[in-house]
Design a protein around this motif. Structure first.
Motif, short mmCIF file in Angstrom:
data_model
loop_
_atom_site.label_atom_id
_atom_site.label_comp_id
_atom_site.label_asym_id
_atom_site.label_seq_id
_atom_site.Cartn_x
_atom_site.Cartn_y
_atom_site.Cartn_z
N TYR A 271 -5.27 3.98 4.18
CA TYR A 271 -6.23 3.73 3.12
C TYR A 271 -5.54 3.95 1.78
O TYR A 271 -4.96 5.01 1.56
N PRO A 272 -5.65 2.93 0.92
CA PRO A 272 -6.26 1.62 1.11
C PRO A 272 -5.56 0.83 2.23
O PRO A 272 -4.40 1.09 2.55
N LEU A 273 -6.31 -0.13 2.79
CA LEU A 273 -5.74 -0.95 3.84
C LEU A 273 -4.51 -1.68 3.33
O LEU A 273 -4.48 -2.15 2.18
N SER A 274 -3.52 -1.77 4.18
CA SER A 274 -2.26 -2.38 3.77
C SER A 274 -1.58 -2.99 5.00
O SER A 274 -1.68 -2.42 6.10
N PRO A 275 -0.92 -4.14 4.85
CA PRO A 275 -0.24 -4.76 6.01
C PRO A 275 0.85 -3.85 6.57
O PRO A 275 1.51 -3.11 5.83
N ILE A 276 1.01 -3.91 7.89
CA ILE A 276 2.04 -3.14 8.58
C ILE A 276 3.04 -4.12 9.18
O ILE A 276 2.65 -5.09 9.84
N THR A 277 4.29 -3.89 8.95
CA THR A 277 5.33 -4.75 9.50
C THR A 277 6.30 -3.92 10.33
O THR A 277 6.40 -2.71 10.17
N LYS A 278 7.01 -4.61 11.22
CA LYS A 278 8.03 -3.97 12.06
C LYS A 278 9.42 -4.47 11.65
O LYS A 278 9.63 -5.67 11.48
N THR A 279 10.34 -3.55 11.50
CA THR A 279 11.70 -3.92 11.16
C THR A 279 12.51 -4.15 12.43
O THR A 279 12.06 -3.86 13.54
N LYS A 280 13.72 -4.63 12.26
CA LYS A 280 14.57 -4.90 13.42
C LYS A 280 14.91 -3.63 14.20
O LYS A 280 15.14 -3.68 15.41
N ASP A 281 14.95 -2.51 13.48
CA ASP A 281 15.23 -1.25 14.17
C ASP A 281 13.96 -0.54 14.62
O ASP A 281 13.92 0.66 14.82
N ARG A 282 12.85 -1.33 14.74
CA ARG A 282 11.57 -0.89 15.33
C ARG A 282 10.83 0.14 14.48
O ARG A 282 9.98 0.85 14.98
N ARG A 283 11.11 0.20 13.21
CA ARG A 283 10.36 1.08 12.32
C ARG A 283 9.11 0.35 11.84
O ARG A 283 9.14 -0.86 11.55
N THR A 285 6.45 -0.18 8.86
CA THR A 285 6.51 -0.02 7.42
C THR A 285 5.22 -0.52 6.77
O THR A 285 4.56 -1.45 7.29
N THR A 286 4.88 0.07 5.65
CA THR A 286 3.75 -0.39 4.84
C THR A 286 4.03 -0.01 3.40
O THR A 286 4.95 0.78 3.11
N SER A 287 3.25 -0.57 2.46
CA SER A 287 3.47 -0.26 1.05
C SER A 287 2.20 -0.49 0.25
O SER A 287 1.30 -1.24 0.66
N TRP A 288 2.13 0.18 -0.89
CA TRP A 288 1.05 0.02 -1.86
C TRP A 288 1.66 -0.11 -3.25
O TRP A 288 2.77 0.39 -3.51
N THR A 289 0.91 -0.71 -4.17
CA THR A 289 1.26 -0.71 -5.59
C THR A 289 0.06 -0.17 -6.35
O THR A 289 -1.06 -0.70 -6.22
N VAL A 290 0.29 0.87 -7.12
CA VAL A 290 -0.81 1.56 -7.80
C VAL A 290 -0.43 1.83 -9.25
O VAL A 290 0.76 1.83 -9.62
N VAL A 299 -5.06 3.89 -9.08
CA VAL A 299 -5.81 2.66 -8.87
C VAL A 299 -4.92 1.71 -8.08
O VAL A 299 -3.81 1.37 -8.53
N GLU A 300 -5.37 1.32 -6.90
CA GLU A 300 -4.61 0.37 -6.08
C GLU A 300 -4.80 -1.01 -6.69
O GLU A 300 -5.93 -1.51 -6.80
N LEU A 301 -3.72 -1.65 -7.13
CA LEU A 301 -3.82 -2.80 -8.00
C LEU A 301 -4.37 -4.04 -7.32
O LEU A 301 -5.09 -4.83 -7.94
N SER A 302 -4.07 -4.26 -6.04
CA SER A 302 -4.53 -5.49 -5.39
C SER A 302 -6.03 -5.50 -5.16
O SER A 302 -6.64 -6.57 -5.11
N SER A 303 -6.64 -4.33 -5.05
CA SER A 303 -8.08 -4.26 -4.77
C SER A 303 -8.86 -3.56 -5.87
O SER A 303 -10.09 -3.49 -5.79
N ALA A 304 -8.17 -3.02 -6.87
CA ALA A 304 -8.79 -2.26 -7.96
C ALA A 304 -9.55 -1.04 -7.43
O ALA A 304 -10.53 -0.59 -8.03
#
Length: 474
Positions: A271-283, A285-290, A299-304
């Motif tokens: 939270y906030p919801l954010s896409p989850i990706t898998k790297t080649k080494d099976r990690r 990952t997720t990220s936010w911009t605030v 303030v999470e910028l994509s959703s305010a």
């Protein structure tokens, strides 16, 4: 009205292909069997007796259907659409047909389920939670059927089972079990020998690289000619409520925060919801911009979305354990970094407290680790129900904080612009029963309560309190 498919088992006549017939669902199993005799006339009533099998939920295959199961509401809820017509030679005149114990065990299950439903009055929680009842009934059916099959095994002698934590060579547990023993009983014995089961964990086992759940049985991995086997036990560690606070000295319009988990961990909530990706080494990952204010407001910028912190939670994944490289208590190489799936609490790396002393100790310690009042309150109240459940079982609580450097390997935190100070506080805890507290080593852990400085243990920086610097706290 419901329809079903009767399928003729190919083994009845190897020269013919498998054939299926769609019919209306007969009201009784006896009527379904009569229909099978009529539809497949090559099956002789004189020499062969028909029975029906079906695949049921939870991966249960070729389960023999009995009259009481056919008429039960349970079978209608997990309604299989295809039933296989199978046969066996009729027994000699005067002999009773036996089903190797399966009907009696299923009867016990169904009687128990009926008793529960009779005990639940209309409108009560027990009678209104249909979804959970369905799941429990299906699971109970699976277990009853598996036990029935195992009870019919010709070789049900006791066998020797060696249980190790994640393939470790240290302190295995040896048990005498039967092939029909459910693995939940094996895990119960293991945790009983270790001072109690960790709160709320999910357990699995590995044997020769294959995973087995607690509802499976020793016979699932033990060959008929084996009388000894080794199995590894693993359980998940929940990374519960790690939250990320940002305190810049001046307002920042855009801060990128990314988190990357080691393969032993996977995100279970964000939270906030954010896409989850898998790297080649099976990690994972997720990220936010605030945007970040000096008082910690985000303030999470994509959703305010306005926030006080970024929230994430993770569960450990159950990976096949690796064999130990060295059998020694003192390995030649440095100890491995923090691994969430095998993290342990021992008398030498933790302290032990009664519940009454834990909360004030924890509040004071978190304050020393730079957690402000709101963060301390959130931390303690989130875990308080788990502490209470441990205490109600008559157990004391062992706990420790993980070194920041080791924790960073498990959960890499990258923030841009880069903070001047990053403080990460991650706690492990579990209950220790009376049999554990009587151990001299755990008694030493009790005495260390006032001696440990957790600031030194986790590697807290001296300027972690400096409000003139950009600080990140987790």
């Amino acid at each position: 009205m419901a329809c079903i498919v009767l399928t003729r088992c190919p083994s009845l006549n190897p020269d013919q292909q498998k054939s299926s017939v769609l019919i209306l669902r007969p009201p009784t199993l006896a009527a379904a069997i009569e229909r099978a005799y009529a539809l497949f006339p090559l099956i002789s009533r004189t020499t062969h007796q028909i029975f029906l099998t079906a695949d049921l939920p939870h991966g249960l295959r070729n389960v023999k259907i009995t009259e009481e199961v056919w008429n039960s509401s349970l079978l209608r809820r997990v309604e299989p659409t295809e039933f296989e017509v199978q046969t066996r030679s009729k027994v000699a005149p005067g002999q009773a047909f036996e089903d190797q114990g399966m009907p009696s065990l299923l009867s016990m299950f169904l009687d128990n389920a009926r008793g529960k439903k009779r005990a639940a009055s209309p409108g009560s929680p027990a009678s209104s939670s249909h979804a959970s009842d369905d799941d429990e009934d299906a699971l109970a059916l699976e277990r009853a059927t598996r036990r029935a099959r195992l009870a019919a095994l010709p070789n049900s002698d006791r066998v020797r089972l060696i249980v190790r934590r994640d393939g470790s060579v240290q302190h295995p547990l040896e048990l005498g079990v039967r092939r029909s023993t459910e693995l939940s009983r094996v895990s119960a014995a293991y945790f009983a020998s270790r001072g109690g089961r960790p709160e709320g964990v999910r357990v699995c086992f590995y044997h020769e690289g294959v995973r087995y759940g607690e509802t499976q049985f020793v016979a699932d991995f033990l060959d008929d000619d084996m009388d000894t086997a080794e199995i590894s036990i693993l359980w998940d560690q929940v990374g519960g409520k790690p939250v990320i606070y940002l305190f810049p000295p001046t307002a920042l319009p855009s801060v990128d925060v990314s988190l990357s988990l080691c393969p032993s961990w996977t995100f279970s909530a964000l939270y906030p919801l954010s896409p989850i990706t898998k790297t080649k080494d099976r990690r994972s990952t997720t990220s936010w911009t605030v945007s970040a204010a000096p008082n910690g407001d985000l303030v999470e910028l994509s959703s305010a979305t306005s926030l006080t912190y970024l929230f994430w939670e993770a569960h450990t994944t159950h990976l096949p354990p690796s064999p130990p490289l060295l059998p020694s208590d003192h390995p030649l190489s440095p100890p491995p970094s923090f691994n969430p799936s095998t993290a342990t609490l021992t008398p030498t790396n933790s302290i032990l407290l009664p519940f009454a002393s834990l909360i004030p100790y924890l509040d004071a310690t978190l304050k020393l680790l730079t957690l402000h009042t709101s963060a301390r309150n959130d931390f303690i109240t989130y875990w308080l129900p788990s502490f209470v459940r441990i205490s109600e079982k008559g157990r004391r609580i062992a706990m420790r904080f993980v070194e920041q450097e080791a924790y960073e390997d498990a959960a890499r935190l990258e923030i841009s612009p880069k903070p001047d100070v990053v403080t990460r506080v991650f706690m492990l805890f579990r209950g220790i029963g009376q049999e554990g507290t009587e151990n001299k080593e755990w008694q030493q852990a009790e005495k260390r309560v006032g001696e440990l400085d957790w600031r030194e243990v986790i590697g807290l920086k001296e300027d972690a309190w400096d409000t003139g610097k950009f600080r990140a706290l987790e």
